[in-house]
Design a protein around this motif. Structure first.
Motif, PDB file in Angstrom:
ATOM      1  N   ILE A 148     -25.060   1.286 -44.476  1.00 15.50           N
ATOM      2  CA  ILE A 148     -24.092   1.052 -43.403  1.00 15.50           C
ATOM      3  C   ILE A 148     -24.030  -0.420 -43.027  1.00 15.50           C
ATOM      4  O   ILE A 148     -22.947  -0.969 -42.768  1.00 15.50           O
ATOM      5  N   SER A 149     -25.185  -1.081 -43.000  1.00 19.04           N
ATOM      6  CA  SER A 149     -25.252  -2.477 -42.543  1.00 19.04           C
ATOM      7  C   SER A 149     -25.027  -3.481 -43.670  1.00 19.04           C
ATOM      8  O   SER A 149     -25.182  -4.680 -43.459  1.00 19.04           O
ATOM      9  N   ARG A 150     -24.657  -2.985 -44.848  1.00 18.74           N
ATOM     10  CA  ARG A 150     -24.420  -3.898 -45.973  1.00 18.74           C
ATOM     11  C   ARG A 150     -23.279  -4.862 -45.620  1.00 18.74           C
ATOM     12  O   ARG A 150     -22.239  -4.456 -45.128  1.00 18.74           O
ATOM     13  N   GLY A 151     -23.513  -6.114 -45.884  1.00 21.41           N
ATOM     14  CA  GLY A 151     -22.503  -7.117 -45.555  1.00 21.41           C
ATOM     15  C   GLY A 151     -22.689  -7.736 -44.185  1.00 21.41           C
ATOM     16  O   GLY A 151     -22.054  -8.748 -43.866  1.00 21.41           O
ATOM     17  N   MET A 152     -23.525  -7.148 -43.344  1.00 17.33           N
ATOM     18  CA  MET A 152     -23.797  -7.707 -42.018  1.00 17.33           C
ATOM     19  C   MET A 152     -24.919  -8.733 -42.109  1.00 17.33           C
ATOM     20  O   MET A 152     -25.816  -8.607 -42.953  1.00 17.33           O
ATOM     21  N   MET A 183     -18.460   1.770 -33.597  1.00 19.71           N
ATOM     22  CA  MET A 183     -18.188   3.082 -34.179  1.00 19.71           C
ATOM     23  C   MET A 183     -19.256   3.440 -35.205  1.00 19.71           C
ATOM     24  O   MET A 183     -19.671   4.590 -35.309  1.00 19.71           O
ATOM     25  N   PHE A 184     -19.720   2.449 -35.981  1.00 15.60           N
ATOM     26  CA  PHE A 184     -20.806   2.693 -36.915  1.00 15.60           C
ATOM     27  C   PHE A 184     -22.060   3.163 -36.178  1.00 15.60           C
ATOM     28  O   PHE A 184     -22.768   4.057 -36.644  1.00 15.60           O
ATOM     29  N   ALA A 185     -22.348   2.538 -35.031  1.00 14.80           N
ATOM     30  CA  ALA A 185     -23.545   2.894 -34.272  1.00 14.80           C
ATOM     31  C   ALA A 185     -23.469   4.320 -33.755  1.00 14.80           C
ATOM     32  O   ALA A 185     -24.476   5.034 -33.716  1.00 14.80           O
ATOM     33  N   LEU A 186     -22.266   4.733 -33.359  1.00 23.48           N
ATOM     34  CA  LEU A 186     -22.099   6.086 -32.842  1.00 23.48           C
ATOM     35  C   LEU A 186     -22.040   7.103 -33.969  1.00 23.48           C
ATOM     36  O   LEU A 186     -22.718   8.135 -33.940  1.00 23.48           O
ATOM     37  N   SER A 187     -21.211   6.826 -34.947  1.00 23.47           N
ATOM     38  CA  SER A 187     -21.062   7.717 -36.097  1.00 23.47           C
ATOM     39  C   SER A 187     -20.709   6.871 -37.315  1.00 23.47           C
ATOM     40  O   SER A 187     -19.796   6.043 -37.252  1.00 23.47           O
ATOM     41  N   PRO A 188     -21.475   6.970 -38.380  1.00 25.45           N
ATOM     42  CA  PRO A 188     -22.435   8.034 -38.680  1.00 25.45           C
ATOM     43  C   PRO A 188     -23.891   7.741 -38.325  1.00 25.45           C
ATOM     44  O   PRO A 188     -24.752   8.555 -38.636  1.00 25.45           O
TER      45      PRO A 188
END
Length: 203
Positions: free
Chosen positions: A26-30, A109-114
């Motif tokens: 999910i955090s790829r690129g951050m 939104m990532f933090a909430l879902s998924p």
């Protein structure tokens, strides 16, 4: 129910091992700061939602007249399906990567879902939380919530250091993931059998 046993259940169903790889994806690129902010937000969303869901779920059980064996069977079935999917996924081809120019949701939104749902707070984990909270004596409820929050803190620490953990311990995590998948299948079957014993179907 011993606190050590409750801690084990929460670690298997809500713990950090299953979170590491999805969080890194999910955090790829951050950058590091953004990834850590995502981890903190996911931790708060998951902690608040888990406590709220367990409290609401326990009250709903009483209002709807749903017995603990029914919830135990439901949690066992969901855990069984998810665990079987995890075990069988080892024999499947990895899915194709999505196009690089596809729109990306916001970090919130990532933090909430998924992330918070369903990666950290799994459906079967919430069902187990509700079940344990409803089954223990009232004076032990605070201890249950403390154990839940302890596991959430472990999840936060795992997410904060997810990238180096995946980088240096990927082989160990693959082995642990395979073992965890099999243990989850066994735990799901045990939950269903226990429910049948509570209903008097099995001796």
């Amino acid at each position: 129910m011993p606190i050590s046993q409750i801690f084990t259940y929460f670690m298997v169903m809500l713990g950090p091992i299953k979170i590491l790889a999805p969080f890194v994806k999910i955090s790829r690129g951050m950058d590091t700061l953004s990834a850590r902010m995502l981890a903190v937000k996911g931790f708060f969303f998951a902690s608040l939602a888990g406590v709220a869901a367990a409290t609401l779920g326990k009250n709903t059980l009483a209002n709807w007249g749903v017995g603990l064996p029914s919830l135990l069977i439901a949690a066992g079935l969901v855990l069984l399906l998810v665990a079987l999917k995890s075990v069988l996924a080892q024999y499947e081809q990895p899915p194709a990567a999505p196009p690089g120019d596809s729109p990306q949701p916001s970090a919130k939104m990532f933090a909430l879902s998924p992330l918070a749902f369903p990666i950290i707070i799994t459906p079967y984990g919430i069902a187990a939380f509700i079940l344990i909270d409803a089954a223990v004596p009232p004076e032990q409820n605070i201890e249950i919530y403390k154990v839940f929050l302890e596991v959430m803190v472990l999840n936060l620490v795992a997410m904060l250091f997810a990238r180096p953990i995946i980088k240096y311990f990927s082989t160990v995590l693959i082995i642990l993931g395979a073992v965890l998948g099999v243990l989850q299948v066994a735990l799901a079957v045990q939950m269903i059998l226990l429910a049948f014993r509570m209903l008097g179907v099995l001796p």
